[in-house]
Design a protein around this motif. Structure first.
Motif, short mmCIF file in Angstrom:
data_model
loop_
_atom_site.label_atom_id
_atom_site.label_comp_id
_atom_site.label_asym_id
_atom_site.label_seq_id
_atom_site.Cartn_x
_atom_site.Cartn_y
_atom_site.Cartn_z
N PRO A 1 36.31 -31.55 -23.96
CA PRO A 1 36.49 -30.23 -23.37
C PRO A 1 35.42 -29.26 -23.87
O PRO A 1 34.92 -29.43 -24.98
N TRP A 2 35.07 -28.28 -23.05
CA TRP A 2 34.15 -27.23 -23.50
C TRP A 2 34.82 -25.88 -23.30
O TRP A 2 35.77 -25.74 -22.51
N THR A 3 34.33 -24.91 -24.02
CA THR A 3 35.03 -23.62 -24.07
C THR A 3 34.13 -22.47 -23.64
O THR A 3 32.95 -22.43 -23.99
N PHE A 4 34.71 -21.58 -22.86
CA PHE A 4 34.03 -20.36 -22.46
C PHE A 4 34.74 -19.19 -23.13
O PHE A 4 35.97 -19.07 -23.01
N THR A 5 34.01 -18.38 -23.87
CA THR A 5 34.68 -17.25 -24.53
C THR A 5 34.14 -15.93 -23.98
O THR A 5 32.97 -15.82 -23.64
N PHE A 6 35.04 -14.93 -23.93
CA PHE A 6 34.59 -13.61 -23.46
C PHE A 6 33.56 -13.05 -24.44
O PHE A 6 32.61 -12.42 -24.05
N ALA A 7 33.76 -13.24 -25.69
CA ALA A 7 32.73 -12.92 -26.67
C ALA A 7 32.47 -14.26 -27.35
O ALA A 7 33.39 -14.97 -27.72
N ILE A 8 31.21 -14.60 -27.51
CA ILE A 8 30.89 -15.98 -27.85
C ILE A 8 31.49 -16.41 -29.18
O ILE A 8 31.93 -17.53 -29.35
N SER A 9 31.56 -15.52 -30.13
CA SER A 9 32.13 -15.90 -31.42
C SER A 9 33.30 -15.00 -31.76
O SER A 9 33.15 -13.78 -31.79
N PRO A 10 34.45 -15.59 -32.08
CA PRO A 10 35.60 -14.76 -32.44
C PRO A 10 35.32 -13.89 -33.66
O PRO A 10 35.89 -12.83 -33.81
N LYS A 11 34.40 -14.34 -34.50
CA LYS A 11 34.08 -13.55 -35.71
C LYS A 11 33.46 -12.20 -35.36
O LYS A 11 33.68 -11.21 -36.03
N ILE A 12 32.66 -12.23 -34.31
CA ILE A 12 31.95 -10.99 -33.98
C ILE A 12 32.52 -10.32 -32.75
O ILE A 12 31.98 -9.35 -32.25
N ALA A 13 33.62 -10.85 -32.25
CA ALA A 13 34.19 -10.30 -31.02
C ALA A 13 34.58 -8.84 -31.22
O ALA A 13 35.21 -8.50 -32.21
#
Ligand code: FAD
Length: 498
Positions: free
Chosen positions: A89-101
């Motif tokens: 599986p691959w993931t698309f995030t609204f902000a690429i890294s949760p750390k810097i979201a």
């Protein structure tokens, strides 16, 4: 008929996300608004996975962003897909890294009974007269324009109401949408059937993906797997029309048969139990849901949300289109009621913008489905792009999250300038993503190369930015010849100074 002789500036039919948004944004301008809803809320509805522009853009304009944030909904940072031949599986995030979201680069997975109740209560709070268990039967028209409607209340008493404007927000089962003189045109491309139910005890993806929507393609279509709480999961199969014979008969059997064919979903549900009681106890089937009406308004009447059009469940565009069209219609109605813009011009702006947004998603979702046919296509390429370290794609997604977020950068005095520079960077990132990957014209462009994704993201970013900044955003450019632009507070249209 009980002639109540009541008169309202606006009567809204339907209290879902489109109706509750539209009614509240018009009542907030001091107009007299009545909303008629057939059911008693909370009522069940499908459409549980939201987009950031709804929860941070429209909800902020409505004044419910904090309430939605505090309601305990599952936080959605993006989507996880298993699609095509690749087993990973691959993931698309609204902000690429949760750390810097940033604080607004997420959406929510919502139980619609709770989310829709928040929006409807808010409409009441800002002055909308809400009457539940009142079913609208017909429209009153004097030949030139719509002048009101007829409804039946919970006791079976019939009422007539006169209204300057009637808004049909009664969803895909609307009985009155055709009164604009248009017809519903069903999509030739999207002719899928959805079969869905609810499970308790389903597994969660590892954090930070545990709130993501999970989608898995399989031979007959694709599955959604939406975590609604620690316990509850919404699970649905979207099946191509050619395979619909497999749904005939026992729908529970059919759902379990599809689950067996989807290894990832099967594993996620290996210790789960299907909910069999209450509003989540039913297995539901929905079809014929992809259509667009040919006329979104006539004098005195306008259609918003699913009453006008709907594309397809993939990518969670439904509530976004419903609330965004509610906002667009509210601007038009506010402008007409205050006498600032004439009705034709105002509603033409609404219709064009709504069709444009619908069209963006329509094309974008066709690209999404391409994946079924060619593993080299959009999803596949996007997967390669998104897993490629600090790629342009990551930069793009990150930027979209940042430009769209309402974090400190957007609340400072320099907000306008910061946003403008973010928008420039966004444009550059979109261009550089588009420019990647060779020039094989026969192959579909990778997902993130599609101009459409940039436009979709920019549109969402605009709504969020306006909610965060209001007047500071400055004037937008008209989108069309003779077009209108949103006022500083986003509540009406203005004729642009040429
Ligand atoms: P609705 O939510 O349908 O509200 C209309 C309201 O009008 C209802 O409360 C109804 O009771 C009322 N009404 C109807 N007739 C009358 C009448 N005669 N008089 C008075 N009131 C009336 N969207 C997403 O964003 N994310 C998703 O994950 C998603 N998944 C989906 C999956 C499937 C299978 C389908 C079919 C749709 C999905 N959607 C999703 C789309 C979403 O369900 C709709 O787009 C959204 O609910 C539209 O909101 P609305 O306010 O226009 O209409």
């Amino acid at each position: 008929t009980e002639l109540t002789a009541e008169k309202f500036d606006l009567v809204v039919v339907g209290g879902g996300p489109s109706g509750a948004t539209l009614a509240a944004l018009v009542a907030k301008q001091g107009h007299r608004v009545l909303l008629l809803e057939k059911e008693k809320f909370p009522r069940y509805q499908i459409g549980e996975s939201l987009l950031p522009s709804t929860v941070h853009g429209v909800c902020k304009l409505l004044g419910v962003a904090e309430e939605v944030e505090a309601a305990g909904f599952v936080k959605k940072l993006g989507g996880t897909f298993r699609w095509g031949a690749n087993p990973d599986p691959w993931t698309f995030t609204f902000a690429i890294s949760p750390k810097i979201a940033g604080p607004t680069s997420h959406a929510f997975q919502v139980e619609r009974m709770k989310f829709d109740q928040i929006l409807l209560d808010n409409a009441r709070r800002v002055g909308v007269q809400v009457r539940e268990e009142c079913s609208v039967n017909s429209i009153i028209d004097d030949g030139d324009r719509v002048t009101g409607l007829r409804y039946t209340d919970v006791d079976g008493t019939a009422h007539e109401i006169s209204a300057t404007i009637v808004a049909d927000c009664s969803g895909n089962r609307s009985r009155i949408h055709q009164h604009t003189g248009g017809k519903r045109v069903y999509s030739e491309f999207f002719q899928n059937v959805a079969l869905f139910g609810y499970f308790e005890g389903g597994k969660r993806l590892p954090a930070p993906r545990n709130g993501n929507i999970l989608c898995e393609a399989f031979e007959d279509g694709w599955f959604w797997y939406i975590p609604l709480s620690d316990e509850l999961t919404s699970v649905g199969a979207v099946i191509a029309r050619e395979r619909v014979d497999q749904i005939q008969g026992d729908s529970e059997k059919a759902l379990f048969k599809f689950i067996e064919r989807s290894p990832l979903i099967q594993d996620m549900l290996s210790e789960a139990r299907r909910v069999t009681e209450g509003p989540y106890g039913e297995i539901r089937v929905r079809k014929d849901y992809s259509y667009c009406d040919t006329a979104f308004w006539k004098p005195g009447m306008v259609l918003a949300g699913d009453a006008a059009c709907f594309v397809d469940p993939v990518f969670s565009s439904g509530v976004h289109l419903a609330t965004y069209s509610g906002l667009l219609a509210a601007r038009s109605i506010n402008s007409v009621l205050s006498g600032e813009v004439d009705e034709r011009r105002s509603f033409t702006e609404f219709e064009k913008r709504y069709r444009r947004e619908y069209g963006l998603f329509y094309e974008f979702l066709i690209s999404f489905y391409d994946l079924h046919h060619d593993e080299q296509s959009y999803f596949w390429s996007a997967k390669k792009l998104t897993s490629a370290g600090a790629s342009d794609a990551e930069a793009f997604v990150e930027l979209v999250g940042g430009a769209a977020s309402g974090d400190a950068a957007l609340t400072a005095v320099t907000a306008g300038r910061r946003l403008a520079s973010a928008a420039d960077q966004l444009a550059q990132a979109v261009d550089s993503v588009r420019g990647q990957g060779g020039g094989d014209v026969d192959k579909p462009a990778p997902l993130l190369k599609a101009p459409i994704i940039g436009e979709v993201m920019q549109e969402g970013a605009q709504v969020q930015a306006r909610a965060a900044l209001g007047d500071d955003l400055g004037d937008e450019k008209p989108l069309f010849v003779d077009g209108l632009v949103p006022s500083g507070d986003g509540m009406t249209w203005k004729i642009p100074v040429s």
